[in-house]
Design a protein around this motif. Structure first.
Motif, PDB file in Angstrom:
ATOM      1  N   TYR A 259      14.695 -43.548 -19.471  1.00 27.99           N
ATOM      2  CA  TYR A 259      14.819 -42.610 -20.591  1.00 27.99           C
ATOM      3  C   TYR A 259      13.509 -41.854 -20.796  1.00 27.99           C
ATOM      4  N   LEU A 260      12.399 -42.579 -20.782  1.00 25.01           N
ATOM      5  CA  LEU A 260      11.098 -41.954 -21.002  1.00 25.01           C
ATOM      6  C   LEU A 260      10.722 -41.014 -19.860  1.00 25.01           C
ATOM      7  N   LYS A 261      11.021 -41.415 -18.637  1.00 27.41           N
ATOM      8  CA  LYS A 261      10.690 -40.577 -17.483  1.00 27.41           C
ATOM      9  C   LYS A 261      11.523 -39.302 -17.446  1.00 27.41           C
ATOM     10  N   ASP A 262      12.670 -39.326 -18.100  1.00 25.16           N
ATOM     11  CA  ASP A 262      13.577 -38.183 -18.081  1.00 25.16           C
ATOM     12  C   ASP A 262      13.154 -37.080 -19.061  1.00 25.16           C
TER      13      ASP A 262
ATOM     14  N   PHE B  91       3.368 -42.563 -22.736  1.00 24.41           N
ATOM     15  CA  PHE B  91       2.963 -42.101 -24.065  1.00 24.41           C
ATOM     16  C   PHE B  91       1.521 -41.610 -24.071  1.00 24.41           C
ATOM     17  N   VAL B  92       0.676 -42.207 -23.242  1.00 19.21           N
ATOM     18  CA  VAL B  92      -0.690 -41.708 -23.092  1.00 19.21           C
ATOM     19  C   VAL B  92      -0.659 -40.276 -22.576  1.00 19.21           C
ATOM     20  N   ASP B  93       0.238 -40.018 -21.620  1.00 20.26           N
ATOM     21  CA  ASP B  93       0.386 -38.665 -21.084  1.00 20.26           C
ATOM     22  C   ASP B  93       0.894 -37.683 -22.136  1.00 20.26           C
ATOM     23  N   MET B  94       1.505 -38.202 -23.191  1.00 23.79           N
ATOM     24  CA  MET B  94       1.969 -37.342 -24.293  1.00 23.79           C
ATOM     25  C   MET B  94       0.865 -37.097 -25.324  1.00 23.79           C
ATOM     26  N   GLY B  95      -0.242 -37.811 -25.189  1.00 24.45           N
ATOM     27  CA  GLY B  95      -1.360 -37.625 -26.112  1.00 24.45           C
ATOM     28  C   GLY B  95      -1.666 -38.798 -27.010  1.00 24.45           C
ATOM     29  N   SER B  96      -0.968 -39.922 -26.820  1.00 28.98           N
ATOM     30  CA  SER B  96      -1.228 -41.090 -27.655  1.00 28.98           C
ATOM     31  C   SER B  96      -2.528 -41.776 -27.262  1.00 28.98           C
ATOM     32  N   THR B  97      -3.307 -42.168 -28.265  1.00 28.32           N
ATOM     33  CA  THR B  97      -4.529 -42.930 -28.024  1.00 28.32           C
ATOM     34  C   THR B  97      -4.430 -44.340 -28.593  1.00 28.32           C
ATOM     35  N   LEU B  98      -3.340 -44.622 -29.322  1.00 30.02           N
ATOM     36  CA  LEU B  98      -3.188 -45.930 -29.965  1.00 30.02           C
ATOM     37  C   LEU B  98      -2.174 -46.824 -29.271  1.00 30.02           C
ATOM     38  N   ILE B  99      -1.365 -46.252 -28.379  1.00 32.60           N
ATOM     39  CA  ILE B  99      -0.296 -47.015 -27.730  1.00 32.60           C
ATOM     40  C   ILE B  99      -0.832 -48.208 -26.948  1.00 32.60           C
ATOM     41  N   SER B 100      -2.041 -48.084 -26.418  1.00 37.74           N
ATOM     42  CA  SER B 100      -2.607 -49.164 -25.595  1.00 37.74           C
ATOM     43  C   SER B 100      -2.891 -50.416 -26.405  1.00 37.74           C
ATOM     44  N   SER B 101      -3.125 -50.260 -27.701  1.00 39.51           N
ATOM     45  CA  SER B 101      -3.460 -51.414 -28.548  1.00 39.51           C
ATOM     46  C   SER B 101      -2.274 -51.909 -29.374  1.00 39.51           C
ATOM     47  N   LEU B 102      -1.101 -51.321 -29.159  1.00 35.64           N
ATOM     48  CA  LEU B 102       0.080 -51.687 -29.941  1.00 35.64           C
ATOM     49  C   LEU B 102       0.552 -53.091 -29.589  1.00 35.64           C
ATOM     50  N   LYS B 103       0.776 -53.921 -30.606  1.00 37.59           N
ATOM     51  CA  LYS B 103       1.208 -55.304 -30.426  1.00 37.59           C
ATOM     52  C   LYS B 103       2.519 -55.540 -31.196  1.00 37.59           C
ATOM     53  N   PRO B 104       3.208 -56.674 -30.885  1.00 42.60           N
ATOM     54  CA  PRO B 104       4.482 -56.965 -31.558  1.00 42.60           C
ATOM     55  C   PRO B 104       4.395 -56.864 -33.082  1.00 42.60           C
ATOM     56  N   ARG B 105       5.391 -56.205 -33.653  1.00 41.82           N
ATOM     57  CA  ARG B 105       5.573 -56.016 -35.087  1.00 41.82           C
ATOM     58  C   ARG B 105       4.511 -55.133 -35.736  1.00 41.82           C
ATOM     59  N   ASP B 106       3.720 -54.427 -34.935  1.00 44.07           N
ATOM     60  CA  ASP B 106       2.870 -53.385 -35.501  1.00 44.07           C
ATOM     61  C   ASP B 106       3.747 -52.209 -35.907  1.00 44.07           C
ATOM     62  N   ASN B 107       3.296 -51.410 -36.846  1.00 40.96           N
ATOM     63  CA  ASN B 107       3.988 -50.171 -37.201  1.00 40.96           C
ATOM     64  C   ASN B 107       3.274 -48.996 -36.565  1.00 40.96           C
ATOM     65  N   TRP B 108       4.057 -48.007 -36.109  1.00 43.63           N
ATOM     66  CA  TRP B 108       3.470 -46.897 -35.349  1.00 43.63           C
ATOM     67  C   TRP B 108       4.312 -45.642 -35.518  1.00 43.63           C
ATOM     68  N   VAL B 109       3.653 -44.525 -35.753  1.00 45.78           N
ATOM     69  CA  VAL B 109       4.308 -43.215 -35.759  1.00 45.78           C
ATOM     70  C   VAL B 109       3.472 -42.277 -34.901  1.00 45.78           C
ATOM     71  N   PHE B 110       4.159 -41.354 -34.232  1.00 41.34           N
ATOM     72  CA  PHE B 110       3.454 -40.511 -33.257  1.00 41.34           C
ATOM     73  C   PHE B 110       4.222 -39.229 -33.000  1.00 41.34           C
ATOM     74  N   ALA B 111       3.491 -38.135 -32.819  1.00 47.95           N
ATOM     75  CA  ALA B 111       4.072 -36.868 -32.376  1.00 47.95           C
ATOM     76  C   ALA B 111       3.162 -36.298 -31.297  1.00 47.95           C
ATOM     77  N   GLY B 112       3.736 -36.014 -30.135  1.00 50.10           N
ATOM     78  CA  GLY B 112       2.932 -35.498 -29.033  1.00 50.10           C
ATOM     79  C   GLY B 112       3.741 -34.577 -28.138  1.00 50.10           C
ATOM     80  N   ARG B 113       3.089 -34.121 -27.078  1.00 52.47           N
ATOM     81  CA  ARG B 113       3.750 -33.222 -26.146  1.00 52.47           C
ATOM     82  C   ARG B 113       3.769 -33.870 -24.762  1.00 52.47           C
ATOM     83  N   ALA B 114       4.933 -33.961 -24.175  1.00 57.36           N
ATOM     84  CA  ALA B 114       5.111 -34.689 -22.916  1.00 57.36           C
ATOM     85  C   ALA B 114       4.329 -34.063 -21.773  1.00 57.36           C
TER      86      ALA B 114
END
Length: 223
Positions: free
Chosen positions: A129-132, A159-182
């Motif tokens: 889904y993400l690759k599509d 998600f890093v390729d979309m501009g995320s800088t926080l995805i690498s540190s995301l752990k179970p049950r963390d909350n996260w919102v993001f808007a980027g460009r693929a």
């Protein structure tokens, strides 16, 4: 006693969030109806109305958006784009995991939206889904319950390729919102992360809700 207090707190938060969403949904409907049936509605101004509950209007070459994460595993997230609620608890189209909206970056048309169950879903299906997602598409993401249990390094890299800088540190049950460009690798200005920590959690085993909103620039093509 602590569990019972936490349960009641979660219930109160759930009621407040639902009430707010229903009120905003009703307000949007009333405004739309007024603009449809009242020929003088908006005649005094040449600018577009506020969208997605933003406090200011977006420039013509930008899209208004607002993203809110879920609250614990009780109230689902909300994603509004260009003045329309695409996903929300009220619309009954959100689920635990990554709730995602993919938009054509040039014309603002929503190409697809749905949820990726990071806890119980098939990792291969999630990756596919993400690759599509097409390059330059605008991607809006909101967490609900858990977004990291089966989040692989390859998924994170997308998600890093979309501009995320926080995805690498995301752990179970963390909350996260993001808007980027693929596919652009341009650092996003629209991202927030709340860490799951027993000493600071608001909802027992979940952290506070996070939200982000603003004006996302349109993908401009050369004439």
């Amino acid at each position: 006693m602590g569990f019972r207090a936490g349960f009641y707190l979660t219930a109160v938060i759930a009621i407040l969030l639902l009430t707010r969403d229903i009120f905003l949904y009703s307000s949007d409907a009333r405004e739309k109806a007024k603009s449809t049936f009242d020929p003088d509605f908006g005649a005094a101004t040449t600018t577009s109305p506020l969208r997605c509950s933003l406090s200011t209007k977006c420039p013509p070459d930008h899209f208004a958006f607002h993203i809110r994460s879920g609250a614990a595993n009780v109230i689902g997230p909300k994603i509004c784009f260009n003045g329309k609620n695409i996903m929300s608890h009220v619309l009954n189209n959100v689920e635990p995991g990554i709730n995602i909206v993919v938009v054509n970056g040039e014309n603002g048309v929503v190409e697809k939206f749905g949820y990726l169950n990071i806890n119980a879903g098939d990792p291969e299906d999630i990756l596919a889904y993400l690759k599509d997602i097409k390059p330059a598409a605008i991607v809006l993401v909101a967490s609900f319950d858990d977004v990291a249990t089966k989040l692989t390094d390859e998924m994170r890299e997308i998600f890093v390729d979309m501009g995320s800088t926080l995805i690498s540190s995301l752990k179970p049950r963390d909350n996260w919102v993001f808007a980027g460009r693929a596919g652009t690798k341009i650092k996003s200005l629209f991202e927030k992360h709340a860490v799951n920590n027993e000493s600071t959690n608001v909802f027992e085993e979940w952290p506070e809700m996070v939200e982000v909103g603003g004006c996302f620039p349109r993908t401009l093509t050369e004439a």
